[in-house]
Design an enzyme around this catalytic site. Structure first.
Site, mmCIF file in Angstrom:
data_model
loop_
_atom_site.group_PDB
_atom_site.id
_atom_site.type_symbol
_atom_site.label_atom_id
_atom_site.label_comp_id
_atom_site.label_asym_id
_atom_site.label_seq_id
_atom_site.Cartn_x
_atom_site.Cartn_y
_atom_site.Cartn_z
ATOM 1 N N TRP A 247 0.811 -1.223 0.000
ATOM 2 C CA TRP A 247 0.000 0.000 0.000
ATOM 3 C C TRP A 247 0.842 1.270 0.000
ATOM 4 O O TRP A 247 0.557 2.206 -0.756
ATOM 5 C CB TRP A 247 -1.008 0.005 1.155
ATOM 6 C CG TRP A 247 -2.137 -0.940 0.888
ATOM 7 C CD1 TRP A 247 -2.475 -2.054 1.601
ATOM 8 C CD2 TRP A 247 -3.068 -0.891 -0.219
ATOM 9 N NE1 TRP A 247 -3.545 -2.686 1.025
ATOM 10 C CE2 TRP A 247 -3.934 -2.004 -0.087
ATOM 11 C CE3 TRP A 247 -3.251 -0.027 -1.290
ATOM 12 C CZ2 TRP A 247 -4.959 -2.265 -0.998
ATOM 13 C CZ3 TRP A 247 -4.275 -0.281 -2.203
ATOM 14 C CH2 TRP A 247 -5.120 -1.385 -2.047
ATOM 15 N N ASP B 146 -1.588 6.341 6.653
ATOM 16 C CA ASP B 146 -2.691 5.531 6.137
ATOM 17 C C ASP B 146 -2.975 4.459 7.189
ATOM 18 O O ASP B 146 -2.196 3.531 7.377
ATOM 19 C CB ASP B 146 -2.290 4.895 4.803
ATOM 20 C CG ASP B 146 -3.390 3.999 4.220
ATOM 21 O OD1 ASP B 146 -4.402 3.766 4.894
ATOM 22 O OD2 ASP B 146 -3.210 3.531 3.077
ATOM 23 N N LYS C 32 -12.540 -1.574 6.323
ATOM 24 C CA LYS C 32 -11.776 -2.593 7.036
ATOM 25 C C LYS C 32 -12.248 -2.679 8.492
ATOM 26 O O LYS C 32 -12.623 -3.722 8.967
ATOM 27 C CB LYS C 32 -10.275 -2.288 6.993
ATOM 28 C CG LYS C 32 -9.737 -1.880 5.613
ATOM 29 C CD LYS C 32 -9.704 -3.015 4.622
ATOM 30 C CE LYS C 32 -9.416 -2.599 3.178
ATOM 31 N NZ LYS C 32 -8.176 -1.883 2.916
HETATM 32 C C1 LIG Z 1 -7.650 -1.328 1.589
HETATM 33 C C2 LIG Z 1 -6.528 -0.371 1.703
HETATM 34 C C3 LIG Z 1 -6.337 0.661 0.773
HETATM 35 C C4 LIG Z 1 -7.236 0.837 -0.443
HETATM 36 O O1 LIG Z 1 -8.479 1.296 -0.108
HETATM 37 P P1 LIG Z 1 -9.548 1.693 -1.237
HETATM 38 O O2 LIG Z 1 -10.772 1.903 -0.455
HETATM 39 O O3 LIG Z 1 -9.641 0.550 -2.201
HETATM 40 O O4 LIG Z 1 -9.085 2.934 -1.908
HETATM 41 C C5 LIG Z 1 -5.283 1.522 0.960
HETATM 42 N N1 LIG Z 1 -4.463 1.404 2.019
HETATM 43 C C6 LIG Z 1 -4.605 0.432 2.933
HETATM 44 C C7 LIG Z 1 -3.670 0.346 4.087
HETATM 45 C C8 LIG Z 1 -5.653 -0.494 2.797
HETATM 46 O O5 LIG Z 1 -5.813 -1.463 3.717
#
Ligand SMILES: *Cc1c(COP(=O)(O)O)cnc(C)c1O
Length: 365
Positions: free
Chosen positions: A102, A177, A201
């Site tokens: 990511w 993030d 998540k």
């Molecule tokens: C799932 C995830 C993403 C992507 O999220 P989207 O909703 O598909 O844009 C980005 N960073 C992390 C750490 C993730 O777990």
């Protein structure tokens, strides 16, 4: 009706109590005569729902008064562009710490808007560790330092908070993030300039993106930044410059209330520690399965593991499904298996997984 143990990395399991309340309120939210999806985002009912969700989140994470909470859209992937567009200001360079799939994607996207300096990377280890802060090579004047504090695909979680004051660089804002571990553990929001995450998540339905941003970072957007993605505009309009993802905000609000009933973030963290320990201890004690992540950096939320005999992968997944354990296939870039054990996964679900894995190993080992 029968529910399975759902180990999906996201969209992921939600607390059953939340789904039940949402089902009850689907046609008539608290006497309004309509469901939340049917309400005007500017009406008094929805305004109250959004304000309560924001207040509960602020309380759960002890968000300081000089931080704004924004409910946005586009997910974490769109945020990879929206963040440099908002934070670069007059600066040229942004620093990225690359610890998995990511953050790798994030730095690639940022190159459209900034000169990217890779301050540290664990790619050489196959993304199985987090480089110690002392080894980060920050540029002289970066707009921010980007981190992904839980790498959902690689199963790597920061064992420390990225506190740049420890490097004597406390003036540089840290961006994090936290898509896949926000609200899973106690954090000190004041150590970050901006925290963001997609909701699907650990918070609620896909479609809602959460941003927690320090006020002094608002108002620096590039001229071509879409108005709807300018943090200043979003903040000034209480996340209602455009129509926000209303149903997602409502479900997130129910999840926040559920978390408060669990005792808050510290209490859920204790449960998460116990769940992760149960699974990792089992993996470490087994010669049938293995986890390859540096022990200090293992994620409490996303646990990738391998069968030592990969020829048994399909049989493992099929038998797991028969036992009511689903979505265990690993991400295609890593292979093997992955169990995501977010806040809404109870200890009993992890116990069921461990029991199944022990039984499968005994039958096929
Ligand atoms: C799932 C995830 C993403 C992507 O999220 P989207 O909703 O598909 O844009 C980005 N960073 C992390 C750490 C993730 O777990």
């Amino acid at each position: 009706m029968s529910r399975v143990w759902n180990f999906s990395a996201g969209p992921a399991v939600l607390p059953e109590a939340v789904l039940r309340q949402a089902a009850e309120e689907m046609l008539d939210w608290q006497g309004a005569g309509m469901g939340v999806m049917e309400m005007s985002h500017r009406g008094k009912e929805f305004t109250a729902i959004a304000a309560q969700a924001e207040a509960d989140l602020r309380e759960l994470l002890a968000v300081p008064a000089n931080y704004r909470i924004l409910f946005m859209q586009g997910g974490a992937i769109a945020a990879n562009a929206i963040i440099p567009m908002n934070l670069m200001g007059e600066r040229r360079v942004a620093d990225y710490v690359v610890t998995g799939a990511w953050s790798q994607k994030s730095q690639k996207e940022a190159r459209k808007y900034a000169e990217v300096n890779i301050a540290a990377s664990s790619e050489a280890s196959g993304f199985t560790t987090v480089p110690a802060m002392e080894a980060w090579r920050l540029s002289p004047d970066p707009a921010y330092v980007f981190t992904c504090t839980n790498e959902t695909i690689d199963g790597v979680e920061y064992p420390f908070e990225p506190d740049l004051a420890r490097l004597g660089r406390g003036e540089v804002p840290v961006v994090a993030d936290m898509s896949s571990h926000i609200l899973s553990r106690v954090i000190d929001v004041s150590k970050y300039g901006l925290i963001f995450g997609g909701a699907q998540k650990n918070i609620g339905p896909a479609g809602l993106t959460l941003v927690i941003v320090r006020e002094d970072l608002l108002g620096h957007a590039m001229p071509h930044c879409p108005t709807a993605f300018d943090f200043r505009t979003v903040a000034d309009n209480g996340s209602m410059y455009n129509t926000p993802p209303t149903y997602g905000i409502y479900i997130a609000g129910l999840v926040f209330q559920w978390l408060k009933r669990q005792g808050g973030v510290a209490a859920i963290e204790a449960q998460n520690v116990a769940k992760a320990k149960l699974l990792y201890d089992f993996l470490d004690g087994s010669d049938f399965y293995e986890n390859r992540v540096d022990r200090a950096c293992r994620s409490r939320m996303n646990v990738p593991f391998f069968l030592r005999d990969e020829a048994l992968n399909d049989a493992f997944l099929a038998a797991a499904k028969d036992a009511g354990l689903v979505q265990l296939k690993g991400h295609k870039s890593v292979g093997g298996m992955r169990a995501s054990i977010y806040n809404a996964m109870p200890l009993a679900g992890v116990q069921a997984l461990v029991d199944f894995m022990r039984d499968f190993a005994a039958r096929r080992g």
